[in-house]
Structure formats: C-alpha cells, structure tokens
Design an enzyme around this catalytic site. Structure first.
Site, PDB file in Angstrom:
ATOM      1  N   SER A 253      13.608  29.606  51.463  1.00  0.00           N
ATOM      2  CA  SER A 253      13.774  28.470  50.355  1.00  0.00           C
ATOM      3  C   SER A 253      14.010  29.172  48.755  1.00  0.00           C
ATOM      4  O   SER A 253      14.904  29.999  48.838  1.00  0.00           O
ATOM      5  CB  SER A 253      12.485  27.693  50.424  1.00  0.00           C
ATOM      6  OG  SER A 253      12.700  26.418  49.857  1.00  0.00           O
TER       7      SER A 253
ATOM      8  N   ALA B 158       6.375  18.122  41.082  1.00  0.00           N
ATOM      9  CA  ALA B 158       7.310  18.655  39.902  1.00  0.00           C
ATOM     10  C   ALA B 158       8.460  19.727  40.167  1.00  0.00           C
ATOM     11  O   ALA B 158       9.414  19.277  39.483  1.00  0.00           O
ATOM     12  CB  ALA B 158       6.167  18.982  38.764  1.00  0.00           C
TER      13      ALA B 158
ATOM     14  N   PRO C  61      -3.922  29.690  43.997  1.00  0.00           N
ATOM     15  CA  PRO C  61      -3.062  31.126  44.838  1.00  0.00           C
ATOM     16  C   PRO C  61      -1.931  30.231  45.298  1.00  0.00           C
ATOM     17  O   PRO C  61      -2.003  28.944  46.027  1.00  0.00           O
ATOM     18  CB  PRO C  61      -4.289  31.244  45.825  1.00  0.00           C
ATOM     19  CG  PRO C  61      -4.949  29.998  46.225  1.00  0.00           C
ATOM     20  CD  PRO C  61      -5.162  29.221  45.136  1.00  0.00           C
TER      21      PRO C  61
ATOM     22  N   ARG D 291      -0.893  31.115  40.524  1.00  0.00           N
ATOM     23  CA  ARG D 291      -0.138  30.553  39.705  1.00  0.00           C
ATOM     24  C   ARG D 291      -1.150  29.874  38.658  1.00  0.00           C
ATOM     25  O   ARG D 291      -2.173  29.581  38.950  1.00  0.00           O
ATOM     26  CB  ARG D 291       0.534  29.390  40.345  1.00  0.00           C
ATOM     27  CG  ARG D 291       1.588  29.739  41.527  1.00  0.00           C
ATOM     28  CD  ARG D 291       2.638  28.777  41.483  1.00  0.00           C
ATOM     29  NE  ARG D 291       3.353  29.204  42.995  1.00  0.00           N
ATOM     30  CZ  ARG D 291       4.352  29.858  43.064  1.00  0.00           C
ATOM     31  NH1 ARG D 291       4.878  30.670  42.225  1.00  0.00           N
ATOM     32  NH2 ARG D 291       5.127  30.133  44.169  1.00  0.00           N
TER      33      ARG D 291
HETATM   34  C1  G16 Z   1       7.349  25.305  49.386  1.00  0.00           C
HETATM   35  C2  G16 Z   1       6.704  23.932  49.727  1.00  0.00           C
HETATM   36  C3  G16 Z   1       6.282  23.120  48.454  1.00  0.00           C
HETATM   37  C4  G16 Z   1       5.584  24.004  47.527  1.00  0.00           C
HETATM   38  C5  G16 Z   1       6.346  25.397  47.198  1.00  0.00           C
HETATM   39  C6  G16 Z   1       5.484  26.226  46.192  1.00  0.00           C
HETATM   40  O1  G16 Z   1       8.550  25.085  48.665  1.00  0.00           O
HETATM   41  O2  G16 Z   1       7.384  23.246  50.651  1.00  0.00           O
HETATM   42  O3  G16 Z   1       5.797  22.273  48.966  1.00  0.00           O
HETATM   43  O4  G16 Z   1       5.563  23.290  46.190  1.00  0.00           O
HETATM   44  O5  G16 Z   1       6.341  25.825  48.340  1.00  0.00           O
HETATM   45  O6  G16 Z   1       4.346  26.360  46.846  1.00  0.00           O
HETATM   46  P1  G16 Z   1       3.279  27.460  46.276  1.00  0.00           P
HETATM   47  O7  G16 Z   1       2.961  27.140  45.138  1.00  0.00           O
HETATM   48  O8  G16 Z   1       1.895  27.280  47.164  1.00  0.00           O
HETATM   49  O9  G16 Z   1       3.822  28.819  46.364  1.00  0.00           O
HETATM   50  P2  G16 Z   1       9.886  25.641  49.151  1.00  0.00           P
HETATM   51  O10 G16 Z   1      10.774  24.941  48.526  1.00  0.00           O
HETATM   52  O11 G16 Z   1       9.813  27.233  48.778  1.00  0.00           O
HETATM   53  O12 G16 Z   1       9.930  25.532  50.667  1.00  0.00           O
END
Ligand code: G16
Length: 549
Positions: free
Chosen positions: A67, A378, A503, A511
């Site tokens: 992603s 967000a 985390p 974060r």
């Molecule tokens: C993924 C999750 C999201 C999350 C993001 C960041 O997004 O599907 O729900 O907000 O990671 O997560 P974290 O702050 O725990 O790293 P994506 O778009 O990377 O699949």
C-alpha cells in the site's frame, strides 16, 4: 481426509523462514521488506485455503501489497468472503504459522490448527488473489501459488489490480447468483457498476472541469485509466504519476501518504495544477484518497479523510430527509484519534460520532452498527456502509412526492457507486465528485465546512516499538509507564493542544500526532513529544526529532 503432508513438506522446504525475523499479522496483514516475505507468502497460501475450507468453500481473497509503504516493502493480507478484512481471531493463527521456524514446526502448527478449528479437509478451498505493481510482487506471488498447490486450492489469479478491486471481486464471487449479488465478478463488472451509478447520479448536472489524479506511480494508474474510459465525458480525468515500471517511483514524493504527512502538493504536480483546480492523490494500492487545491495565492489546501467524511455525511443526511426517511435511517460517523479536532467538533454537533483504534477493520465493524455508517481515517482510507436493513428500506420505500422519489433514487445509486467492502480511492473519488456536483461546490466551499486545527504527524524509529501500549482508542499510552503523564504536562501548555503516541502497525516506527491552535505550536508540540519518546527509548540517532518531516 488428512493434510497432504508430502506435498506441503516438499514445497515448504523451498520457502524457509529467515532465522532472525519475527513476523506479525498487523493492522494491514504482514508487511515488511519484500525480499524477506517469501516464506510468509507460501504459508498464507495454505492458510487462505484452510480458511476457505472452514467457511464451507467460500472464496477467500489474498492481496499482495504494501500500500502506502516505500517500494522495497511488500505485504500480504487476507480478505474474508463478504470482502471484509480477515476475522481478527485468525490473525494470531497467521502469525503462528509465519513464525514456525522450520518445515517440521510448520506442519505441527498446521495440524494443530486443523484440529482446534475443526476444519473439514474434505471441503473445497477457493481463493482469488492479486498483487500491486511492486517489483518484488511476481516472486512473492510464485511462493503464494506454491502454497495453493501444496493444499490443492482452486485459485483464481486476478492479476495486477488495486486492493479495493480485489475486495470487490471476493464479494462478487461469493454472492454470484444470490439475492445479495454484488456485481459481475470481473474488473469490467466493477467498472460498469461504479460508472453506471455515477452517471445516473450526475445526470443533468453541469459538466465538471477535469480532475487531476496523482496515481502515486502505482496500480491505481491502470485502474484509473480503465475507469476513465467507462466514465467518458461524465468526468474528465487527467492522470499523472503513472510510472508503474520506473524503479523507485512508487509512492515517492507523491501519493496520498505524501500529501497527508507533508501537507503539500507533490512536486510532480506543480506545473499541471492551476489555482482553484481540484486534484486528488491515490496511494500505492488505491485504497486511500486525498483531495487538495491551490487557492488564488497558490496556498495549498488539503481535503483529507475528515473533510471527505464531513462532505459525504451531510449529503447523505440531506438525502435521507428529502426521501422522507429521517425516522427510519440513522447516519453515524466513525473516526480515529487522528481525526482533526475541528472535524470531530463539527461532526459531533450534527451526528453521532465514535472513535476507534486505527485500522480499517476497527472502523468497518463500528460503522456496521449504524443504519448508514460513514467511516474515514484522516489519511483518506474509508467508505460508507448501508446496513442490509437500510438497503431493504430503500428498496421498499414508497415515496409520496417527486422530490422524495428523486432523493430515494440518489440514495439507491449511492449504494452502487460506493464500494462497501473496503475503503476505495476510485469509488470514494466518484462519491466526492457526485456531492460536489450536487452542491455546486468547488474545493473552496468544501474546505470551508469547518476549519482544521493545525496538526503535525511525525515518526520516531525506536529499538522496540512493542513496548508502546495504548488505551482509549489509542489516545493514551499505558506503557512505557510515566510517559503519558509527561505528554499531558507538555500538551497542557498549548492552546487547543492535543497529542498522542502509538506504535505503527505497518512500519517499524512509533507515530506521534499533535495539534494546536497555531501552526508553529502544533509543530513544536509534535517535536517535543517525539523528543520525549526518543529520550524514553534511546531512539535511532539517524532519525532524531526534527529530521523526519
Ligand atoms: C493501513 C491500514 C489503515 C491504517 C494505515 C496506517 O493502510 O489499512 O487503516 O490507517 O495502514 O497504519 P499504521 O499507522 O498502524 O501504520 P494502508 O493504506 O497502508 O493499507
């Protein structure tokens, strides 16, 4: 019937776990440096097959993507039969399998799983899988396919496509020829469904000026190009950052995560965007969406997931009222701690709002409890869910005036343009464009729904992020002990100050989010809290606070 141990052993020996690594099925599945993931892919292939057998042969999805992460990373996540994220109780099974040290240990864990979960091995197993455009993808898919072969899974290769299209396919396959049919189980079916509903929704509205899409040099470029053909003149699109084969380009200085964290326009767009023109960014697998525009003074304005939620929720509430359904259909909002304080204030004065931990699975489940649940992180990840009862109400409701009838049809078409299985940047983009067309809004009017508090998101690399434990939907730290009290002391010194530490579930970082009345204060608070985290843990000197904007 028992497990085909010989086949599993023969193929498992080809995909040995790297000794020094520990894997965790986290917020969005397994995610780490792509070249370390081969053994995980093989095991996920088998796990997906077992999950399908456990669910009576329903088709399970497997998406190979990282992603928003940089190009060397990759990952894999499983999709349950209705297109939703893997049931939480199976995450620990995935983690246990991934960490089995060798083939013998792996086979032991598998046998235990089959026994404790009472999996009937004589059932069929069906999986549909896809990958994004990362260079590590083909080798990882080959390992995944070995997992399918080992268990004898009926596997359908959906090729290179976006995460939300894979989720759509899973639901479409599992509902084929049922009363809940979700659409034709093909990319064409997806494109047809979304574009047909979109055209009905904007029929009679003045043609929109072209929309610029920053495709993050990822798989969204291909899907957006196809969608553009289906949309034709109903929505002219200008696709930028479509270099899916240029090494290092994916998510680099572009894409939804860049826009959100840097709070500026990707440099590659600067010469294309004119004052007032709206533009949006997808992320690497097209499940996140950020809008933005430049004003007359070339100032950047970001329209993030919170602004999308506010825009869309108000529109749906108005349609529900106009359709005469305000007593039957209740609209609610789900956010996370990252939601800007300005948005939470604006929304909670109008609608029920819930805050849940980060991760689509948490938001999705909370949104299912409303008749219409609008959930957006967000960072631009989100969608709208219409409960089965609400969809039945919409289908049966007898409007008593032409105005009610029009509103009802719009609501029904919204259920078609929205990908209700998961956050989907392209579907969300069409949804936003519908609302802008109906409201005659440009970015300026949309942006003025409420004023964002200045905010800053930073990351700190620490030796061990697992020591960070949170409570209250990740708004407070319970460990390391004493750190939350120091964050509170600091935050009190800032007007409208709010900060939290958590985390990450997708990157090896902690974060830090902070907001305050003034930009300089929000930045200062974020850096000072990051400094507290750094001092507490002896963070990596290479990423001292202030160096990772
Ligand atoms: C993924 C999750 C999201 C999350 C993001 C960041 O997004 O599907 O729900 O907000 O990671 O997560 P974290 O702050 O725990 O790293 P994506 O778009 O990377 O699949």
């Amino acid at each position: 019937m028992s497990l085909p141990i010989d086949d599993i052993r023969r193929l498992a020996d080809l995909h040995q776990k790297p000794r020094h690594l520990h894997f965790q099925y986290g917020t969005a599945g397994f995610r780490t440096i792509g070249e370390n993931l081969e053994s995980v892919m093989f095991k996920v292939g088998i796990l997906a097959g077992l999950r399908s057998k456990r669910l009576d042969g329903h088709t399970i999805g497997v998406m190979v993507t990282a992603s928003h992460n940089p190009e060397p990373d990759n990952g894999v996540k499983l999709v349950d039969p209705r297109g939703e994220m893997l049931e939480a109780s199976w995450e620990s099974h995935a983690t246990a399998l991934a960490n089995a040290a060798d083939t013998d240990a792996f086979i032991e864990v598998l046998k235990n799983l089959v026994k404790t979960l009472k999996i009937d091995l004589s059932k069929p197993s069906r999986v549909v899988y896809a990958r994004d455009t990362r260079p590590s993808g083909p080798a990882l898919v080959a390992a995944l396919e070995d997992g399918f072969t080992a268990l004898g899974v009926e596997a359908r290769n959906a090729g290179v496509t976006t995460t939300p299209i894979l989720h759509y396919l899973v639901r479409a396959i599992n509902t084929k020829s049922t009363k809940d049919t979700y659409g034709d189980d093909s990319v064409e079916g997806y494109m047809q469904k979304l574009s047909t509903a979109f055209k009905k929704l904007v029929a009679g509205k003045p043609a929109s000026p072209p929309l610029i899409i920053d495709c993050a040099n990822g798989v969204g470029a291909e899907a957006a190009a196809t969608l553009s053909k289906y949309l034709g003149e109903s929505l002219p699109l200008i696709l930028l950052n479509t270099e899916t084969t240029t090494p290092g380009a994916l998510n680099h200085a572009c894409g939804a995560d860049f826009v959100k964290t840097q709070q500026k326009i990707p440099p590659s767009l600067s010469s294309h965007i004119k004052a007032g023109q709206r533009a949006c960014s997808l992320d690497g697998d097209a499940d996140r969406l950020m809008y933005f525009y430049l004003d007359d003074r070339s100032q950047f304005h970001m329209l993030d997931g919170d602004k999308i939620a506010a825009l869309v929720a108000a529109f749906i509430v108005d349609l529900v009222k106009s359709a005469g359904l305000e007593n039957e259909v209740r609209v609610g909002i789900v956010q996370t701690a990252y939601a800007n304080g300005g948005s939470t204030k604006y929304l909670s004065e109008r609608l029920p709002v819930r805050c849940v931990p980060t991760g689509v699975k948490h938001l999705h489940h909370a949104a299912e409890r409303y008749d219409v649940g609008v959930y957006f992180e967000a960072n631009g990840h989100g969608t709208v869910l219409f409960s089965p009862e609400t969809q039945a109400t919409l289908a049966e409701h007898q409007p008593s005036t032409p105005a009610q009838s029009t509103a009802l049809n719009h609501l029904i078409n919204l259920t078609q343009v929205i990908n209700q299985t998961v956050g989907d940047a392209l579907s969300d983009m069409l949804l936003v464009e519908v609302v802008l067309a109906h409201r005659s809004y440009s970015g300026v009017e949309w942006d003025s729904l409420y004023v964002d508090l200045p905010n800053r998101l930073v990351k700190v690399v620490v030796p061990d992020r697992s020591i960070f434990k949170t409570e209250d939907a990740e708004r407070r730290l319970v460990s390391p002990s004493g750190l939350q009290a120091r964050i509170d002391d600091l935050t009190r010194k800032y007007e409208a100050g709010r900060a939290f530490v958590r985390p990450s579930g997708t990157e090896d970082v902690v974060r830090v989010y902070a907001e305050a009345r003034l930009r300089a204060q929000a930045d200062e608070l974020a850096y000072r809290v990051a400094g507290l985290v750094y001092d507490e843990t002896g963070g990596d000197p290479a990423t001292r606070p202030g160096e990772f904007l």
